[in-house]
Enzyme design. Structure first.
Site, PDB file in Angstrom:
ATOM      1  N   SER A   1      -5.885   0.973   3.148  1.00 15.19           N
ATOM      2  CA  SER A   1      -5.456  -0.429   3.139  1.00 15.19           C
ATOM      3  C   SER A   1      -6.392  -1.329   3.944  1.00 15.19           C
ATOM      4  O   SER A   1      -6.334  -2.545   3.812  1.00 15.19           O
ATOM      5  CB  SER A   1      -4.035  -0.546   3.681  1.00 15.19           C
ATOM      6  OG  SER A   1      -3.971  -0.039   5.000  1.00 15.19           O
ATOM      7  N   GLU A   2      -7.254  -0.755   4.737  1.00 17.55           N
ATOM      8  CA  GLU A   2      -8.169  -1.533   5.579  1.00 17.55           C
ATOM      9  C   GLU A   2      -9.374  -2.010   4.759  1.00 17.55           C
ATOM     10  O   GLU A   2     -10.073  -1.216   4.124  1.00 17.55           O
ATOM     11  CB  GLU A   2      -8.642  -0.667   6.742  1.00 17.55           C
ATOM     12  CG  GLU A   2      -9.492  -1.402   7.740  1.00 17.55           C
ATOM     13  CD  GLU A   2      -9.943  -0.513   8.888  1.00 17.55           C
ATOM     14  OE1 GLU A   2     -10.963  -0.860   9.497  1.00 17.55           O
ATOM     15  OE2 GLU A   2      -9.298   0.514   9.147  1.00 17.55           O
ATOM     16  N   ALA A   3      -9.622  -3.301   4.781  1.00 16.50           N
ATOM     17  CA  ALA A   3     -10.693  -3.909   3.981  1.00 16.50           C
ATOM     18  C   ALA A   3     -12.067  -3.334   4.308  1.00 16.50           C
ATOM     19  O   ALA A   3     -12.879  -3.111   3.405  1.00 16.50           O
ATOM     20  CB  ALA A   3     -10.700  -5.423   4.180  1.00 16.50           C
TER      21      ALA A   3
END
Length: 69
Positions: A26-28
């Site tokens: 989920s971390e860009a």
């Protein structure tokens, strides 16, 4: 990433194959890293993939992308 073989595959098929084996985090920043590695490998396997459409700034031609081999 070095295990993938994207030779002569269109980019949509190659990306679908790449993403089918895991779930993106989920971390860009991590997503960016995955996609950068994919792009580097895809362009190594298909060096002329974007030359026909005149994409001079394409990441396939950039030397600053990390090597996946």
């Amino acid at each position: 990433v070095s295990q993938f073989d994207f030779i002569a595959k269109d980019i949509a098929t190659a990306l679908r194959e790449f993403l089918s084996l895991f779930r993106l985090p989920s971390e860009a920043e991590m997503i960016d890293r995955f996609i950068t590695l994919f792009a580097s490998r895809y362009c190594q396997d298909n060096p002329d993939a974007f030359s026909a459409v005149g994409m001079r700034g394409c990441s396939c031609r950039r030397k600053d992308l990390p090597s996946s081999r």
